[in-house]
Design an enzyme around this catalytic site. Structure first.
Site, short mmCIF file in Angstrom:
data_model
loop_
_atom_site.label_atom_id
_atom_site.label_comp_id
_atom_site.label_asym_id
_atom_site.label_seq_id
_atom_site.Cartn_x
_atom_site.Cartn_y
_atom_site.Cartn_z
N ARG A 40 -21.00 34.09 2.43
CA ARG A 40 -20.48 35.37 2.95
C ARG A 40 -19.08 35.15 3.52
O ARG A 40 -18.20 35.95 3.37
CB ARG A 40 -21.40 35.96 4.04
CG ARG A 40 -20.79 37.19 4.67
CD ARG A 40 -21.69 38.03 5.57
NE ARG A 40 -22.85 37.40 6.09
CZ ARG A 40 -22.86 36.53 7.12
NH1 ARG A 40 -21.74 36.23 7.74
NH2 ARG A 40 -23.99 35.98 7.51
N TYR A 92 -8.88 60.99 -1.71
CA TYR A 92 -10.13 60.69 -2.40
C TYR A 92 -11.32 61.25 -1.61
O TYR A 92 -11.42 61.04 -0.40
CB TYR A 92 -10.25 59.17 -2.58
CG TYR A 92 -11.52 58.74 -3.24
CD1 TYR A 92 -11.75 59.06 -4.58
CD2 TYR A 92 -12.50 58.04 -2.56
CE1 TYR A 92 -12.93 58.69 -5.19
CE2 TYR A 92 -13.67 57.66 -3.17
CZ TYR A 92 -13.88 57.98 -4.49
OH TYR A 92 -15.05 57.61 -5.10
N ASP A 164 -3.32 53.67 0.66
CA ASP A 164 -4.27 53.51 -0.44
C ASP A 164 -3.43 53.52 -1.71
O ASP A 164 -2.89 54.54 -2.12
CB ASP A 164 -5.28 54.66 -0.42
CG ASP A 164 -6.32 54.56 -1.55
OD1 ASP A 164 -6.04 53.88 -2.54
OD2 ASP A 164 -7.39 55.19 -1.42
N LYS A 189 -10.66 50.53 -10.15
CA LYS A 189 -9.83 51.36 -11.02
C LYS A 189 -8.85 50.48 -11.82
O LYS A 189 -9.28 49.71 -12.65
CB LYS A 189 -9.13 52.42 -10.18
CG LYS A 189 -10.04 53.09 -9.12
CD LYS A 189 -11.14 53.94 -9.72
CE LYS A 189 -12.20 54.37 -8.71
NZ LYS A 189 -11.75 55.03 -7.51
C1 LIG Z 1 -12.29 55.30 -6.19
C2 LIG Z 1 -11.36 55.41 -5.05
C3 LIG Z 1 -11.69 54.94 -3.77
C4 LIG Z 1 -13.06 54.35 -3.44
O1 LIG Z 1 -13.26 53.15 -4.08
P1 LIG Z 1 -14.71 52.62 -4.60
O2 LIG Z 1 -14.37 51.35 -5.27
O3 LIG Z 1 -15.28 53.67 -5.50
O4 LIG Z 1 -15.54 52.44 -3.36
C5 LIG Z 1 -10.73 55.04 -2.77
N1 LIG Z 1 -9.52 55.59 -3.01
C6 LIG Z 1 -9.18 56.05 -4.22
C7 LIG Z 1 -7.82 56.63 -4.42
C8 LIG Z 1 -10.08 55.99 -5.28
O5 LIG Z 1 -9.73 56.49 -6.47
#
Ligand SMILES: *Cc1c(COP(=O)(O)O)cnc(C)c1O
Length: 373
Positions: A40, A92, A164, A189
């Site tokens: 961990r 998001y 983000d 993504k």
């Molecule tokens: C998908 C997404 C998230 C969340 O991420 P996960 O990997 O699905 O937990 C956060 N911010 C943006 C812009 C996203 O597209």
């Protein structure tokens, strides 16, 4: 992207980082070990990925998490009850949900506001404000927020600026270089890029911030498994070539949609008339593959017909993979945001979102053309 932060495996010279599928490490004597005690806390596959993430975001320290939201969860745990966060309103849906449904219960307060015009932010900052949360380009309306201007504001009021960077990816934008304190990614993504892994990342420059976040990563335990780390490492190696193609295809499709007689508005950061195109040009190296649009027939039915009519574009949540996806933010990715809140921010029920993949651009345009009819 191919080499940064990555080294051959020290124990064998393997050019590809092995998947260290282990939960613990044998010690020679109590406390005498090779830097790894329990998985961990540390895992060699994760270590290489964390170094690669830091390198491609031009930061000093990278941390991996089990998902993008697990990364967000760790970042919010830097705050204390009573602290306030100023966040962009076009963000998001899952981020909105964890803020309002989870962290509000623990005494944090969130203010959601448009951030395309930075001058509107200062009056919302109080002595309780501790963090500025920015997503740019925003999801799904592709607004652009000026990161440098946010950094100046954050510095003045001693706020932690979080960006983000999921939509742009490090290939197109490096927020730490523009003054951000923390960059987060849903590596699910573009970083992973192949729709085969859920993963989150946090990158920082400040040593103290890194120590705090590393403590939370280990203490709360939302860590990824080594196989997932390996998939993200593999994805990063082709990020630059994939992003080049996402950008090329995105540009072609944005112009195709704009010229289509049945299409009304097209949201894409590369258009000169985009309200913050100049900022996009200043802080990004390309405009990416995310496009949203509405039809002249603004009924939900017309939008649903297009959403179920494509053959190459797959109807699915998520984005950033090699295959093109089409989605309906109001019922899919942003369903967790109340309708009044969505409409107020311009996210109408008829909005369609595209994650343009790396297929042949003409094939993609033909597919959209037949679906729009
Ligand atoms: C998908 C997404 C998230 C969340 O991420 P996960 O990997 O699905 O937990 C956060 N911010 C943006 C812009 C996203 O597209």
């Amino acid at each position: 992207m191919i080499h940064a932060g990555m080294e051959p495996d020290p124990s064998t010279g393997a050019i590809m980082t092995p998947i260290y599928q282990t939960s613990t490490y044998v010690q020679e004597a109590p406390g005498v070990h090779k830097g790894y005690e329990y998985a961990r806390t540390q895992n060699p596959t994760r270590t290489v990925l964390q170094n690669a993430l830091a390198a491609i975001e031009k930061g000093k320290f990278g941390l991996s998490f089990g998902s993008g939201l697990a990364a967000t969860d760790a970042i919010m745990k830097l705050l204390n009850p009573g602290d306030e966060v100023l966040s962009t309103n076009d963000l998001y849906g899952g981020t909105y949900r964890i803020f309002t449904k989870v962290f509000e219960r623990y005494g944090l307060k969130f203010h959601f506001t448009g951030m395309s015009d930075i001058s509107q932010l200062e009056p919302l900052i109080s002595s309780k404000t501790k963090m500025l949360w920015v997503e740019t380009p925003t999801n799904p309306l592709l607004n652009i927020i000026d990161i440098e201007a946010c950094a100046a504001l954050a510095k003045k009021h001693q706020l932690i600026l979080v960006v983000d960077n999921t939509f742009a990816s490090p290939y197109l934008q490096n927020p730490l270089e523009l003054g951000a304190d923390i960059v987060m990614h849903s590596a699910t993504k573009y970083l992973g890029g192949h729709s085969d892994v859920v993963h989150g990342a946090v990158i920082v420059n400040d040593e103290q911030l890194h120590e705090q976040l590393k403590f939370i990563q280990n203490a709360c335990g939302a860590v990824p498994g080594p196989h997932d780390c390996w998939l993200v490492l593999r994805g990063i190696k082709t990020l630059h070539v994939r992003m080049q193609r996402h950008c090329e295809n995105g540009e072609k499709i944005a112009h195709f949609l704009k010229a289509h007689p049945k299409v009304d508005k097209v949201y894409w950061t590369g258009f000169e008339e985009h309200p913050n195109h100049a900022v996009a040009k200043k802080q990004m190296r390309g405009f990416g593959g995310m496009i949203s649009f509405t039809l002249k027939d603004d009924s939900l039915d017309a939008a649903l017909k297009v959403l179920s009519g494509t053959k190459l574009f797959a109807l699915a949540e998520s984005l950033g993979g090699v295959e093109s996806l089409i989605g309906h933010p109001a019922s899919m990715t942003h369903g967790s945001i109340p309708r009044e809140e969505r409409i107020k921010n311009g996210l109408v029920d008829s909005l369609i979102r595209l994650s343009v993949g790396i297929e042949d651009a003409q094939d993609l345009m033909d597919d959209l053309n037949q679906a729009i009819g």
